[in-house]
Design a protein around this motif. Structure first.
Motif, mmCIF file in Angstrom:
data_model
loop_
_atom_site.group_PDB
_atom_site.id
_atom_site.type_symbol
_atom_site.label_atom_id
_atom_site.label_comp_id
_atom_site.label_asym_id
_atom_site.label_seq_id
_atom_site.Cartn_x
_atom_site.Cartn_y
_atom_site.Cartn_z
ATOM 1 N N ALA A 44 4.818 25.289 99.720
ATOM 2 C CA ALA A 44 5.746 24.753 98.718
ATOM 3 C C ALA A 44 6.150 25.774 97.674
ATOM 4 O O ALA A 44 5.353 26.636 97.288
ATOM 5 C CB ALA A 44 5.118 23.536 98.030
ATOM 6 N N MET A 50 2.957 21.254 101.120
ATOM 7 C CA MET A 50 3.576 19.959 101.363
ATOM 8 C C MET A 50 3.095 19.515 102.743
ATOM 9 O O MET A 50 3.125 20.305 103.689
ATOM 10 C CB MET A 50 5.102 20.078 101.398
ATOM 11 C CG MET A 50 5.738 20.328 100.075
ATOM 12 S SD MET A 50 7.534 20.657 100.186
ATOM 13 C CE MET A 50 8.116 19.404 101.285
ATOM 14 N N MET A 70 4.795 13.780 96.720
ATOM 15 C CA MET A 70 5.814 14.824 96.730
ATOM 16 C C MET A 70 7.049 14.268 96.040
ATOM 17 O O MET A 70 7.579 13.237 96.445
ATOM 18 C CB MET A 70 6.127 15.215 98.175
ATOM 19 C CG MET A 70 7.040 16.382 98.305
ATOM 20 S SD MET A 70 6.277 17.873 97.650
ATOM 21 C CE MET A 70 7.701 18.644 96.951
ATOM 22 N N TRP A 80 5.244 12.001 102.358
ATOM 23 C CA TRP A 80 4.994 13.409 102.037
ATOM 24 C C TRP A 80 4.009 13.488 100.878
ATOM 25 O O TRP A 80 4.099 12.715 99.933
ATOM 26 C CB TRP A 80 6.282 14.107 101.598
ATOM 27 C CG TRP A 80 7.217 14.355 102.718
ATOM 28 C CD1 TRP A 80 8.206 13.521 103.156
ATOM 29 C CD2 TRP A 80 7.260 15.499 103.554
ATOM 30 N NE1 TRP A 80 8.866 14.094 104.203
ATOM 31 C CE2 TRP A 80 8.303 15.314 104.470
ATOM 32 C CE3 TRP A 80 6.504 16.672 103.606
ATOM 33 C CZ2 TRP A 80 8.609 16.253 105.439
ATOM 34 C CZ3 TRP A 80 6.824 17.608 104.563
ATOM 35 C CH2 TRP A 80 7.867 17.403 105.471
ATOM 36 N N ARG A 82 1.893 16.386 98.230
ATOM 37 C CA ARG A 82 1.757 17.759 97.739
ATOM 38 C C ARG A 82 0.280 17.981 97.459
ATOM 39 O O ARG A 82 -0.338 17.227 96.698
ATOM 40 C CB ARG A 82 2.558 17.986 96.465
ATOM 41 C CG ARG A 82 2.432 19.425 95.986
ATOM 42 C CD ARG A 82 3.238 19.680 94.727
ATOM 43 N NE ARG A 82 3.039 21.041 94.294
ATOM 44 C CZ ARG A 82 1.962 21.480 93.637
ATOM 45 N NH1 ARG A 82 1.002 20.667 93.314
ATOM 46 N NH2 ARG A 82 1.859 22.744 93.297
#
Length: 111
Positions: A44, A50, A70, A80, A82
Motif C-alpha cells: 500500500a 492491502m 481499507m 479489503w 489494511r
C-alpha cells in the motif's frame, strides 16, 4: 521515489514465487499482486499491506492487532483490509496475510 515499500513488495514476491499466474500492477498508488487477474494483496501507498478477503471474514479479522478497514476516497472498501507495517513485520505474519489474499483470489474466476 517509490510510493510503496519496495522491501515489502520484495517480501511478497518471494512468498508468491511458486504461485502460477502472478502479475504485478501499479494500482491505488501502490503495487498490486494479481493471480489470474484477481488482486490478492498490494503493497500500500500508505504503508503496510492491502489484503483482499471474503466480505464475511472481514468483520472478524478487524479485531486483530494492526488491522483496519481499507478506506479509499473516504469510503470503506468492503472485502479489503489494511494491515499496518507492524502487522506484517515478520515472515510469519506476512505469510499469513498473503495466504489469505491468495486463497480468496484463487476462489474467484480468472479474468
Amino acid at each position: 521515489m517509490t510510493a510503496f515499500d519496495p522491501d515489502l513488495a520484495d517480501r511478497v514476491r518471494e512468498l508468491l514465487g511458486s504461485e502460477r499466474g502472478v502479475d504485478e500492477r501499479r494500482m491505488f498508488g501502490g503495487l498490486a499482486f494479481l493471480l489470474d487477474g484477481n488482486i490478492a494483496v498490494a503493497a500500500a501507498r500508505a504503508g503496510g499491506l492491502m489484503v483482499r478477503v471474503p466480505r464475511d471474514d472481514a468483520a472478524q479479522l478487524l479485531h486483530r492487532a494492526h488491522v483496519e478497514p481499507m478506506i479509499m476516497g473516504g469510503r470503506e472498501m468492503r472485502g479489503w483490509l489494511r494491515v499496518a507495517p507492524d502487522g506484517v513485520a515478520t515472515t510469519r505474519q506476512l505469510k499469513s496475510w498473503v495466504g489469505r489474499g491468495v486463497a480468496y483470489a484463487r476462489s474467484l474466476p480468472p479474468k
